[in-house]
Enzyme design. Structure first.
Site, mmCIF file in Angstrom:
data_model
loop_
_atom_site.group_PDB
_atom_site.id
_atom_site.type_symbol
_atom_site.label_atom_id
_atom_site.label_comp_id
_atom_site.label_asym_id
_atom_site.label_seq_id
_atom_site.Cartn_x
_atom_site.Cartn_y
_atom_site.Cartn_z
ATOM 1 N N LYS A 35 21.288 7.270 -12.737
ATOM 2 C CA LYS A 35 19.954 7.591 -11.952
ATOM 3 C C LYS A 35 19.113 8.998 -12.711
ATOM 4 C CE LYS A 35 18.441 7.627 -7.252
ATOM 5 N NZ LYS A 35 19.322 8.116 -5.774
ATOM 6 N N CYS A 260 15.372 4.531 8.365
ATOM 7 C CA CYS A 260 15.138 5.607 9.144
ATOM 8 C C CYS A 260 14.757 4.877 10.789
ATOM 9 C CB CYS A 260 13.231 6.167 8.815
ATOM 10 S SG CYS A 260 13.493 6.436 7.203
ATOM 11 N N LYS A 263 18.149 3.719 12.403
ATOM 12 C CA LYS A 263 19.227 5.244 12.220
ATOM 13 C C LYS A 263 18.896 6.144 13.642
ATOM 14 C CE LYS A 263 18.910 8.288 8.806
ATOM 15 N NZ LYS A 263 18.924 8.890 7.842
HETATM 16 C C1 UGA Z 1 8.913 6.156 9.063
HETATM 17 C C2 UGA Z 1 8.213 7.344 9.443
HETATM 18 O O1 UGA Z 1 6.973 6.199 9.473
HETATM 19 C C3 UGA Z 1 8.103 8.743 8.666
HETATM 20 O O2 UGA Z 1 6.961 9.780 9.451
HETATM 21 C C4 UGA Z 1 9.113 9.139 8.429
HETATM 22 O O3 UGA Z 1 9.161 10.655 7.910
HETATM 23 C C5 UGA Z 1 9.909 8.053 8.178
HETATM 24 O O4 UGA Z 1 10.032 7.114 8.657
HETATM 25 C C6 UGA Z 1 11.285 9.477 8.013
HETATM 26 O O5 UGA Z 1 12.056 9.287 8.684
HETATM 27 O O6 UGA Z 1 11.835 9.222 6.280
HETATM 28 P P1 UGA Z 1 9.004 4.489 6.978
HETATM 29 O O7 UGA Z 1 10.312 4.067 7.748
HETATM 30 O O8 UGA Z 1 8.870 4.392 6.032
HETATM 31 O O9 UGA Z 1 8.702 5.828 7.867
HETATM 32 O O10 UGA Z 1 7.742 3.843 7.867
HETATM 33 P P2 UGA Z 1 6.902 3.049 8.641
HETATM 34 O O11 UGA Z 1 5.761 3.002 8.528
HETATM 35 O O12 UGA Z 1 7.103 3.739 9.693
HETATM 36 O O13 UGA Z 1 7.514 1.643 9.872
HETATM 37 C C7 UGA Z 1 9.300 1.784 10.033
HETATM 38 C C8 UGA Z 1 8.715 -0.220 10.074
HETATM 39 O O14 UGA Z 1 7.592 -0.010 11.849
HETATM 40 C C9 UGA Z 1 8.916 -1.096 9.786
HETATM 41 O O15 UGA Z 1 9.592 -2.414 9.889
HETATM 42 C C10 UGA Z 1 7.221 -1.423 10.145
HETATM 43 O O16 UGA Z 1 7.249 -2.932 9.480
HETATM 44 C C11 UGA Z 1 7.365 -1.227 11.238
HETATM 45 N N1 UGA Z 1 6.122 -0.871 12.597
HETATM 46 C C12 UGA Z 1 5.042 0.005 12.179
HETATM 47 C C13 UGA Z 1 5.844 -1.792 13.337
HETATM 48 O O17 UGA Z 1 5.740 -2.994 13.341
HETATM 49 N N2 UGA Z 1 4.448 -2.211 14.104
HETATM 50 C C14 UGA Z 1 3.294 -0.750 13.535
HETATM 51 O O18 UGA Z 1 2.356 -0.695 13.864
HETATM 52 C C15 UGA Z 1 3.437 -0.221 12.502
#
Ligand code: UGA
Length: 431
Positions: A35, A260, A263
């Site tokens: 990597k 995220c 978990k």
């Molecule tokens: C999430 C958090 O949003 C971040 O703020 C955080 O830093 C991150 O976890 C982390 O802990 O590292 P992430 O998992 O990258 O970010 O993605 P999200 O945009 O939060 O989406 C998570 C899931 O929720 C996806 O499967 C998405 O499709 C779903 N989702 C999101 C919905 O089903 N409905 C929504 O309205 C929004």
């Protein structure tokens, strides 16, 4: 300032690159030599919009470098970030062995005062353990401070989230590292919240759990909408216009996934249990999320009936749009369920096909490069990820190409009335 970032996963690589972009000098450390070599040559191991260009630009400017040696990274750094994986264990708790290992590595090579910052998502009280570990293993008895600085990046928009944060949380035990941490983040012009370490760690778990709760709430409402003939998108807009609630993260779906939310919810429930609190509310959030996929799959079964030997098109494999990450992806879960019933899949994702190949079985799945060709000969088509480009699918061509024009939309990308007018049997979420 001079920084070291240990761990070049999504969080570490974005953190290191964005700090370099605003003028700091950054060395990223990773134990994976392949990597590191790839990064040194300007390649990046993940798809994250805008990241590759920034890595190349900052490497060329001499502000960003990569190494496998913790000593080379830590030696001249003022601040050392820990951004290593904290994977889940079967009982929901978090495996902190990478954290502990890195704390020991840092302790072994420290020769002058360091600020050691935890960026990985960890359960409350981890900072205390990291400090204890460094103290125990640092033979040179060098002074240091441990800081908790959780990240709030979303995959798919991580670079812009980092460069324009809503807030920066800094958890400290003493005031000594505060000025340096504020200087580090000064170029981002964001509000800084200074707390104790335990509070900072809790902010991260509590924030992610609240966002997951918000999604499960609207998903629960979607069930009531379906049963009563209401439209969940109209309901979400009507509620979300209340500034206290907000419209963001309020889209009903076949459930949230990723590395995220699932978990972090399990870990938060577990740490609460260890602290003597039964977090039933979050267990319900998990239950609603699982139910959402069960209900969606039941819709497919009830409409198509027998899935054995049926050709099903699946649009989307990543856990969300703008990423190639398939970890805990609802789309992948759905593929597994369809395959288990004997369906033959034609799948497409703009970025996640290579990673999907590593988690889906080799037979029964055909990977299609053009999204408009997925529907060819299909008995049904499923939208599983909210990629924006799926909204510009050539629906006329899709309908004509299908054996039966049945579309299951797990992300509410299309308008039900328009789909019916186009001749589709169309089923979505909460509408
Ligand atoms: C999430 C958090 O949003 C971040 O703020 C955080 O830093 C991150 O976890 C982390 O802990 O590292 P992430 O998992 O990258 O970010 O993605 P999200 O945009 O939060 O989406 C998570 C899931 O929720 C996806 O499967 C998405 O499709 C779903 N989702 C999101 C919905 O089903 N409905 C929504 O309205 C929004």
């Amino acid at each position: 300032m001079k920084l070291a970032v240990i761990g070049t996963g999504y969080v570490g690589l974005v953190t290191g690159t964005c700090f370099a972009e605003v003028g700091h000098t950054v060395i990223c450390v990773d134990c994976d030599a392949r990597k590191v070599e790839m990064l040194q040559k300007g390649g990046i191991p993940i798809y994250e919009p805008g990241l590759e260009e920034l890595v190349q630009k900052n490497v060329a400017a001499g502000r960003l470098g990569f190494t496998t040696s913790t000593r080379d990274g830590v030696e001249n750094a003022d601040v050392v970030f820990i951004a290593v994986p904290t994977p889940p264990q079967p009982d929901g708790s978090v495996d902190l062995s990478f954290m502990e290992g890195v704390a020991r590595d840092i302790a072994a090579v420290m020769t002058s005062y360091k600020i050691v910052v935890d960026k990985s998502t960890v359960p409350v009280k981890t900072g205390e353990k990291v400090a204890e570990t460094i103290r125990r293993y640092c033979k040179a008895k060098v002074e240091f401070d441990v800081v908790s600085n959780p990240e709030f990046l979303r995959e798919g928009s991580a670079v812009s989230d980092f460069l324009k944060p809503d807030r920066v949380v800094i958890g400290v035990r003493t005031q000594r590292p505060v000025a340096a941490m504020k200087e580090l983040y000064a170029p981002f012009n964001a509000p800084v919240v200074v707390t104790d370490i335990n509070s900072a760690e809790l902010i991260k778990h509590a924030a992610n759990s609240f966002l997951a709760l918000k999604i499960s709430y609207i998903n629960a409402i979607s069930v009531i909408c379906e049963a009563s003939g209401a439209n969940v998108q109209e309901v979400a807009s009507g509620i979300g216009m209340d500034a206290r609630i907000g419209r963001q993260f309020f889209d009903a779906s076949l459930g949230f996934g990723g590395s995220c939310f699932p978990k972090d919810l399990s870990a938060f429930v577990k740490i609460a249990e260890q602290l003597g609190y039964d977090f039933g509310l979050l267990k319900e959030v998990q239950r609603i999320n699982a139910l959402q996929m069960d209900r969606f799959f039941k819709k497919i079964l009830e409409t198509v009936w027998v899935l054995k030997d049926k050709k099903i098109g699946v649009l989307g494999l990543a856990f969300k749009q703008n990423t190639d990450d398939v970890r805990m992806s609802p789309a992948i879960d759905l593929c597994h369920r369809l395959l288990k019933e004997g369906a033959l899949l034609r799948v497409h994702d703009p970025k996640a096909m290579d990673k999907a190949r590593t988690v889906l079985p080799p037979s029964g799945v055909t990977y299609i490069d053009d999204m408009n060709e997925v529907a060819e000969g299909c008995d049904a088509l499923v939208v599983a990820t909210e990629w924006n480009q799926f909204k510009s699918l050539d629906l006329d061509r899709v309908r004509k190409a299908m054996t039966h024009p049945i579309l299951f939309d797990g992300r509410n990308l299309f308008d039900p009335r328009e789909m019916e007018q186009l001749g589709f049997i169309y089923k979505s979420i909460g509408r």
